[in-house]
Design an enzyme around this catalytic site. Structure first.
Site, short mmCIF file in Angstrom:
data_model
loop_
_atom_site.label_atom_id
_atom_site.label_comp_id
_atom_site.label_asym_id
_atom_site.label_seq_id
_atom_site.Cartn_x
_atom_site.Cartn_y
_atom_site.Cartn_z
N LYS A 223 -130.09 3.52 15.97
CA LYS A 223 -130.12 4.66 16.90
C LYS A 223 -129.10 5.71 16.45
O LYS A 223 -128.28 5.46 15.56
CB LYS A 223 -129.82 4.19 18.32
CG LYS A 223 -128.43 3.60 18.52
CD LYS A 223 -128.24 3.11 19.94
CE LYS A 223 -126.82 2.53 20.12
NZ LYS A 223 -126.60 2.09 21.50
N ARG B 260 -126.35 -0.73 33.88
CA ARG B 260 -126.89 0.54 33.41
C ARG B 260 -128.42 0.49 33.46
O ARG B 260 -129.05 1.22 34.20
CB ARG B 260 -126.45 0.83 31.97
CG ARG B 260 -124.98 1.10 31.76
CD ARG B 260 -124.70 1.55 30.35
NE ARG B 260 -125.34 0.70 29.33
CZ ARG B 260 -125.10 0.78 28.03
NH1 ARG B 260 -124.24 1.69 27.58
NH2 ARG B 260 -125.70 -0.01 27.17
N TYR C 248 -104.42 28.48 16.18
CA TYR C 248 -104.59 29.13 17.48
C TYR C 248 -103.51 28.71 18.46
O TYR C 248 -103.10 27.54 18.51
CB TYR C 248 -105.96 28.75 18.07
CG TYR C 248 -107.12 29.47 17.43
CD1 TYR C 248 -107.25 30.86 17.52
CD2 TYR C 248 -108.11 28.75 16.77
CE1 TYR C 248 -108.33 31.51 16.95
CE2 TYR C 248 -109.19 29.40 16.19
CZ TYR C 248 -109.30 30.78 16.28
OH TYR C 248 -110.36 31.42 15.71
N MET D 90 -112.97 25.62 14.76
CA MET D 90 -114.40 25.35 14.64
C MET D 90 -114.79 24.97 13.22
O MET D 90 -115.57 24.04 13.00
CB MET D 90 -115.21 26.57 15.08
CG MET D 90 -116.72 26.35 15.04
SD MET D 90 -117.67 27.80 15.54
CE MET D 90 -117.26 27.88 17.29
#
Length: 365
Positions: free
Chosen positions: A41, A139, A259, A307
């Site tokens: 998966k 779940r 930043y 990013m």
């Protein structure tokens, strides 16, 4: 020097299919089950369904698990003869899509069992499916009581149930009483379904005698993750991630980087900027805690992970290694998946499955 990423790519993700196959063999040995499947998966945990699936098939893996129907369709294209189970239930009205790609739903409710059985009757065939009984995760799946009550009902045969399964909650935690409880509950249900194969062991469960059944279904450990936290990792590393150094600069004491100026140089430092960031799947949460290896030396991240860029403090790295165009290793050279996950305040699973598609991907076998 390690090969550089091709021009046009900031990062290079190398996937070792030979190590993947070796890990499957090791897990098969540990599980001591008649059959060992593979969970592919999340695009084979970020490694590529189309590449990982056939490599495992060639090694002797005949059964595969995916999460979604769309993944099952991709897996079928790569594995035309394999048994492929879809873990995340059976959405209403989806039987034609499952049948078109010869996929096996994992049925987790009485309603799902009834709908799949009705589709079989309408077609005049008995297409196989798995039955998921929940033993503690809460779940997906029938409750233990529901699973026991369903045993012997003709709908089980009509639904083609050929596999009984449950999902372990914390098999990676040593001596967790919940694992023993789940194994005992699963044994009760398994006894009610004689002649139907059973599957309980995941990657960590492969190392636990109490979780052995007919089919093991490892996932994370196949791709190099440690199934036994607190012990040496018995698995071979499968992925290696490198990024190119774009620029190197000297900064003086008191200068900031990145930043929001979250990092300040305590003295003269040498900084290198990598062509890789959170848009490539490398978590921003690694800010201030992450590392990369340059010239054999671990170099810390400084400033915020951006990013598309990460800044390293390469003051301690060999000068000839920390140069424009040279590689830095973010996964590999001692920085394994679980270590990288801890640095990001998460787990290796998230690092692995989050690896982006912008990398140049190289497969080796």
């Amino acid at each position: 020097m390690t090969d550089l990423p091709p021009l046009g790519h900031g990062g290079r993700l190398t996937i070792d299919l030979a190590a993947l196959r070796a890990n499957w063999r090791r897990l098969s040995h540990e599980a001591q089950c008649p059959e060992t499947a593979a969970v592919i998966k999340a695009d084979a945990y970020g490694c590529g369904i189309a590449e990982a699936g056939p490599a495992l098939w060639r090694e002797g893996c005949w059964t595969f698990f995916v999460a979604h129907l769309s993944e099952g369709v991709r897996a079928r294209a790569a594995l035309p003869e394999a048994a492929i189970y879809v873990l995340n239930g059976f959405p209403p009205g989806s039987a034609p899509a499952y049948r078109e790609s010869d996929l096996r739903p994992v049925l987790g409710s009485i309603e799902e069992v009834a709908e799949w059985a009705a589709a079989n009757r309408a077609e005049g065939t008995t297409r196989p499916a798995a039955l998921h009984v929940d033993t503690g995760m809460n779940r997906l799946g029938l409750s233990v009581a529901e699973g026991l009550a369903l045993a012997g009902d003709p709908v089980v045969a009509q639904a083609g149930i050929d596999l009984l399964m449950s999902h372990l909650v914390s098999a990676e935690v040593e001596h967790d009483p919940l694992t023993d409880h789940q194994a005992a509950e699963f044994a009760r249900v398994r006894a009610a379904y004689p002649g139907i194969r059973a599957s309980l062991a995941n990657s960590s469960g492969d190392f636990l005698a109490s979780c052995r059944a007919d089919l093991a279904r490892p996932g994370y450990a196949l791709y190099g993750g440690n199934p036994r936290p607190g012990h040496d990792n018995p698995m071979r590393p499968v992925v290696r991630l490198e990024a190119t150094i774009l620029q190197v600069r000297e900064v003086a004491a008191g200068e900031t980087a990145g930043y929001n100026a979250r990092w300040t140089a305590s003295g003269p430092r040498r900084l290198a900027t990598l062509s890789l960031g959170y848009a490539d799947g490398f978590p921003r949460a690694s800010t201030g805690r992450g590392e990369a290896v340059v010239g054999g030396v671990r170099c810390p991240f400084v400033g915020n992970v951006s990013m598309d860029l990460i800044i390293l403090d390469v003051t301690g790295a060999p000068a000839e290694a920390a140069v424009r165009g040279a590689p830095a290793t973010l996964i590999g050279d001692g920085l394994d998946l679980d270590t990288v996950g801890r640095h990001a305040g998460t787990i290796g699973y998230e690092i692995l499955t989050g690896l982006g598609r912008r990398y140049a991907r190289v497969y080796r076998d």
